[in-house]
Design a protein around this motif. Structure first.
Motif, PDB file in Angstrom:
ATOM      1  N   PRO A 123      65.095  38.962  26.760  1.00  0.00           N
ATOM      2  CA  PRO A 123      66.304  38.202  26.431  1.00  0.00           C
ATOM      3  C   PRO A 123      67.507  39.085  26.150  1.00  0.00           C
ATOM      4  CG  PRO A 123      64.855  38.308  24.531  1.00  0.00           C
ATOM      5  CD  PRO A 123      64.107  38.944  25.662  1.00  0.00           C
ATOM      6  N   ILE A 124      67.300  40.396  26.035  1.00  0.00           N
ATOM      7  CA  ILE A 124      68.383  41.322  25.733  1.00  0.00           C
ATOM      8  C   ILE A 124      68.924  41.893  27.035  1.00  0.00           C
ATOM      9  CG2 ILE A 124      69.077  43.338  24.384  1.00  0.00           C
ATOM     10  CD1 ILE A 124      67.902  40.975  22.779  1.00  0.00           C
ATOM     11  N   MET A 153      64.939  44.231  15.768  1.00  0.00           N
ATOM     12  CA  MET A 153      66.103  45.120  15.717  1.00  0.00           C
ATOM     13  C   MET A 153      66.172  45.854  14.386  1.00  0.00           C
ATOM     14  SD  MET A 153      70.139  44.090  16.013  1.00  0.00           S
ATOM     15  CE  MET A 153      71.441  45.323  15.874  1.00  0.00           C
ATOM     16  N   PHE A 154      66.085  45.085  13.294  1.00  0.00           N
ATOM     17  CA  PHE A 154      66.271  45.695  11.980  1.00  0.00           C
ATOM     18  C   PHE A 154      65.072  46.565  11.578  1.00  0.00           C
ATOM     19  CE2 PHE A 154      68.916  41.681  11.295  1.00  0.00           C
ATOM     20  CZ  PHE A 154      70.048  42.292  11.803  1.00  0.00           C
ATOM     21  N   GLU A 174      64.717  51.981  23.436  1.00  0.00           N
ATOM     22  CA  GLU A 174      63.280  52.219  23.580  1.00  0.00           C
ATOM     23  C   GLU A 174      62.497  50.952  23.249  1.00  0.00           C
ATOM     24  OE1 GLU A 174      61.201  56.097  22.256  1.00  0.00           O
ATOM     25  OE2 GLU A 174      60.990  54.711  20.573  1.00  0.00           O
ATOM     26  N   ARG A 175      62.927  50.253  22.204  1.00  0.00           N
ATOM     27  CA  ARG A 175      62.208  49.059  21.731  1.00  0.00           C
ATOM     28  C   ARG A 175      62.341  47.892  22.689  1.00  0.00           C
ATOM     29  NH1 ARG A 175      59.390  45.749  20.980  1.00  0.00           N
ATOM     30  NH2 ARG A 175      58.697  44.654  19.111  1.00  0.00           N
ATOM     31  N   PHE A 176      63.511  47.712  23.299  1.00  0.00           N
ATOM     32  CA  PHE A 176      63.757  46.507  24.084  1.00  0.00           C
ATOM     33  C   PHE A 176      63.755  46.708  25.600  1.00  0.00           C
ATOM     34  CE2 PHE A 176      65.707  45.290  19.984  1.00  0.00           C
ATOM     35  CZ  PHE A 176      65.050  44.086  19.777  1.00  0.00           C
ATOM     36  N   PHE A 177      63.880  47.965  26.071  1.00  0.00           N
ATOM     37  CA  PHE A 177      64.063  48.152  27.511  1.00  0.00           C
ATOM     38  C   PHE A 177      63.080  49.099  28.183  1.00  0.00           C
ATOM     39  CE2 PHE A 177      68.350  46.858  26.145  1.00  0.00           C
ATOM     40  CZ  PHE A 177      68.568  45.815  27.040  1.00  0.00           C
ATOM     41  N   ARG A 225      57.643  52.330  25.954  1.00  0.00           N
ATOM     42  CA  ARG A 225      57.460  53.791  25.936  1.00  0.00           C
ATOM     43  C   ARG A 225      58.155  54.339  24.696  1.00  0.00           C
ATOM     44  NH1 ARG A 225      58.286  57.487  31.100  1.00  0.00           N
ATOM     45  NH2 ARG A 225      56.222  56.613  31.467  1.00  0.00           N
ATOM     46  N   LYS A 226      57.444  55.126  23.958  1.00  0.00           N
ATOM     47  CA  LYS A 226      57.970  55.666  22.712  1.00  0.00           C
ATOM     48  C   LYS A 226      58.171  57.159  22.855  1.00  0.00           C
ATOM     49  CE  LYS A 226      57.431  54.931  17.773  1.00  0.00           C
ATOM     50  NZ  LYS A 226      56.656  54.209  16.739  1.00  0.00           N
TER      51      LYS A 226
END
Length: 812
Positions: A301-302, A412-413, A453-456, A460-461
């Protein structure tokens, strides 16, 4: 009719302008073309610099001469031997110089004059480009946008009179015969004929105005990147072009700092459903980004992340605001009267405070005006003087579909929190198209990379390592990392980078990652190392998912752990000193780890690469209770006593263990039992006991002479002197068909270490080489204990244990 706009970088060099002409010539084969051009890259800033210098009666000529030379050079290369082109360009430059001279004489730079001044950038570029197109055989002519676009008289950011403008554009293009029309972007004129501008970035807006008036099929905005990106690619290397995005999403991203598109551009084309295509001048074959009115269906959704820097946060608060109508009205009117734009608003439901985000350049003026407006309430202590914070940025998460997905703000937070990014204020509109947060400007790069990294990035970290201690074990670890990097990316979605290395003499920091094929030479050429200097470098890097790796046995290094944890930097250590220090220090490190969400892992403190601490923690976490622990925890001592036989020299066996790297550089640490005592202490603490090292009974097998030796060479001399003592120990054991093992025990809360004679059939009897073994007797394993057995010493296995802890941080 097609409308193509080319930005400042697209026309920033002769080569780029030739590329623009090539693109236009291809497009003009099938349709009439309107080309909107910006000023040559950097020229608008140079013009403003000249104007400001002239207004201050400073010498503006050096900058003007640079600007003059640039444009005349473009003419000579693009339209060589064209005296008319040179004459026209020089005439415009002379007019510009006269304007600057006038500014110098009257010592003033009004908004009206700013518009006249800045207009020369687009006037000059459009004149040169139109002539260059004609010189290359294209049917091209220039038209001054001031004759076609009419605005109000609000200088520097004028509002368009669409009724008049649309009529003028329709009339002109209906009559125009040329195939290609070149328009200067950004500039327009008021009803009285005064030059106005559409705001910085207004060339995009010009293209959209023309497109809407002529009702074209699509607007193409050419820039220096292949579309709008999921984040600023200069800050986030993994950012990628967005294939398709809605008008509203594009507007949100551009409002929050995405420089690819000027926000007002969308307004005129959106009402007519005219798509905008963002393309790359240098790579026109790339698809770019399509901006249109359709919300694409996507699993994510982002659509993108953006940021605005140089933000100031204004906070008006006080008990006198609660329940009093009109406070907000007065606050906003005060800022409006000062011409200050509000970028972000958030208000507590208690009505006790209102936070506003404005540009930092407006902060001082805002504070003075607001304090003056609420002077009466401030004097009565009903409202506090306005609080002002600077050095901030706004980051925004944007997407039309966020409203139908739960947990976006939570992700996000939590991501920001895990990376020690403090949030000063939060705003989210009812439409839920964006979530905005105010953070420290120094944290922007880390925040954007963490969120991207978290959303796209398919989860992968990226783990960023800062390693101190690169001896035997450190070298093995670096080799393992170098070998496994691609495997980790492919199979575990982990991008592992080493950004820092340090030994006792030198340290090396590289934010792009250290070349592990050449790290020794790079480190040797590094700067002098200090513990505080390395810590400061790690903090200044401000990287997400940072990990400090301690591969030393140094107490001063262990004392640094708290400083790293407080910065949300994870700590992975084979150094046993911290976990076996005073219980208060141990528990404080555990507290800091939880408080700052920074893992503190020290699996290699006990058993090198064996999963002893992790297994113990899992037993306890699952509800089991440890009743007793028996263990051989010293690989060095096990090696010594496995190789020490009756009739042999104990001194020679210890020397061999030291030479093989099984003991510490000072073997007394191993043979005195202190090292084993630390290990059983750590296991006792991890099982829940509050004990210190002095609470562990240590029954030494060394003699007083050995224990009191002054240094390592003296220690080895005492081993020779007391050879009979050690011969008796091993002979007594062999007489009973026993073997000597140095055993650590924890039983009913009491811990001890000491040399034991182990009978045949005991789990410790056949322990070979430098192996370790641990027996956990628990409620679930009361008779047959859980056993963990394997190599408990050596560079490779210790490095692998450190490697496992590093990978484990990715799951926190």
């Amino acid at each position: 009719m097609r409308v193509l706009k080319f930005g400042g970088t697209s026309v920033g060099s002769v080569a780029n302008i030739n590329q623009v002409i090539k693109i236009v010539s291809q497009e003009a084969k099938n349709d009439r073309i309107c080309v909107v051009v910006s000023a040559v890259g950097g020229v608008t800033d140079m013009l403003m610099q000249c104007g400001l210098q002239a207004a201050k009666k400073e010498d503006y000529n050096p900058v003007f001469k640079e600007l003059e030379t640039k444009h005349l050079q473009f003419v000579s290369e693009l339209v060589p031997n064209d005296s008319e082109a040179v004459e026209e360009t020089q005439g415009l430059l002379n007019d510009l110089n006269s304007l600057l001279n006038g500014i110098y004489l009257i010592n003033e730079l009004s908004p009206k004059t700013v518009d006249k001044l800045l207009a020369y950038g687009e006037i000059l570029s459009s004149s040169i480009i139109a002539r260059a197109m004609y010189a290359q055989g294209l049917d091209a002519a220039r038209k001054d946008s001031r004759d076609l676009i009419t605005t109000n008289d609000k200088h520097t950011k004028a509002g368009v009179n669409y009724k008049v403008t649309n009529s003028q554009l329709d009339y002109y293009f209906a009559k125009a015969k040329q195939q290609i029309t070149v328009l200067p972007g950004f500039i327009a004129s008021s009803a009285t004929g005064e030059t106005t501008t559409l705001g910085r970035g207004g060339s995009d807006f010009t293209a959209a105005i023309v497109a809407a008036a002529l009702d074209v099929d699509q607007v193409e905005i050419y820039t220096d990147v292949s579309g709008m990106y999921t984040a600023n690619p200069k800050l986030v290397k993994q950012a990628k072009p967005i294939e398709s995005i809605s008008y509203h999403e594009a507007m949100e991203l551009s409002h929050f700092g995405a420089k690819v598109l000027y926000p007002p551009t969308i307004v005129p084309v959106m009402s007519k459903n005219i798509p905008i295509r963002i393309k790359n001048t240098m790579a026109p074959e790339d698809a770019g980004t399509l901006i249109h009115n359709k919300e694409g269906i996507s699993d994510n959704p982002i659509k993108g992340l953006s940021n605005i820097n140089n933000i100031a946060l204004l906070t008006l608060e006080g008990g006198g605001m609660v329940g009093i109508p009109g406070i907000s009205k007065r606050l906003f009117e005060t800022l409006s009267n000062q011409g200050i734009n509000i970028i972000l608003i958030t208000q507590a439901s208690s009505e006790h405070s209102i936070c506003l985000g404005v540009m930092e350049e407006d902060a001082g003026k805002a504070k003075n005006a607001i304090d003056e407006e609420f002077q009466y309430e401030i004097s009565l202590n009903k409202i506090d003087p306005l609080s002002l914070e600077i050095g901030l940025s706004i980051i925004a998460l944007v997407g039309d579909q966020m409203k139908s997905h739960q947990g976006i703000s939570g992700k996000m937070f939590s991501t920001l929190g895990k990376n020690n990014v403090n949030i000063r204020a939060i705003a989210q509109g009812a439409s839920e198209k964006n979530i905005s947060a105010v953070i420290a400007q120094k944290d922007v790069k880390k925040a954007l990379n963490s969120l991207h990294e978290r959303f796209f990035e398919a989860q992968r970290k990226q783990l960023n390592l800062f390693i101190t201690g690169v001896g035997n074990v450190g070298e093995k670890l670096l080799n393992q990392i170098n070998q496994q990097q691609e495997y980790l990316k492919k199979h575990l979605n982990i991008n592992l980078r080493v950004l820092g290395l340090s030994n006792s003499r030198k340290m090396l920091i590289d934010e792009n990652g250290i070349d592990l094929d050449n790290w020794k030479a790079l480190l040797e050429a590094g700067e002098p190392a200090t513990l505080d200097g390395f810590h400061e470098a790690v903090v200044n890097q401000n990287q997400r998912n940072s990990i400090f790796v301690d591969i030393t046995a140094n107490a001063d290094v262990a004392d640094m752990y708290g400083k790293y944890l407080k910065q949300s930097v994870a700590v992975v250590a084979c150094n046993k000193i911290a976990a076996s220090s005073e219980f208060s220090k141990y528990s404080e490190l555990k507290r800091l780890s939880k408080a700052y969400n920074a893992p503190l892992l020290f699996e290699t403190n006990v058993g090198a690469g064996l999963p002893i601490i992790d297994t113990l923690n899992n037993l306890i976490a699952s509800g089991d209770r440890v009743n007793r622990i028996q263990a051989v925890l010293s690989g060095s001592l096990n090696f010594v006593f496995n190789n020490f036989k009756s009739g042999e020299s104990f001194h020679d066996v210890v020397q061999a263990a030291k030479a093989e790297g099984y003991t510490e550089p000072d073997p007394r640490i191993d043979l005195s039992g202190v090292d084993v005592a630390r290990k059983i202490l750590i296991l006792a603490r991890e099982s829940g006991l509050k004990i210190n090292l002095e609470d562990i009974a240590n029954e030494p097998f060394l003699t007083e002479k050995n224990l009191n030796s002054t240094d390592v060479p003296h220690f080895f001399e005492t081993l020779k002197e007391d050879a009979a003592h050690f011969e008796k120990l091993v002979a007594d054991a062999e007489a009973k068909n026993h073997r000597l093992k140095y055993v650590a025990q924890l039983d009913n809360g009491k811990a001890s270490v000491g040399l034991q004679s182990v009978p045949e059939g005991h789990p410790f009897y056949d322990l070979k080489g430098s192996d370790n073994i641990v027996l956990f007797f628990t409620d679930r394993y009361p008779e047959q204990p859980m056993q963990i057995k394997g190599a408990g010493a050596g560079g490779d296995v210790t490095a692998s244990g450190l490697f496992a802890d590093i990978i484990r941080t990715a799951t926190y």
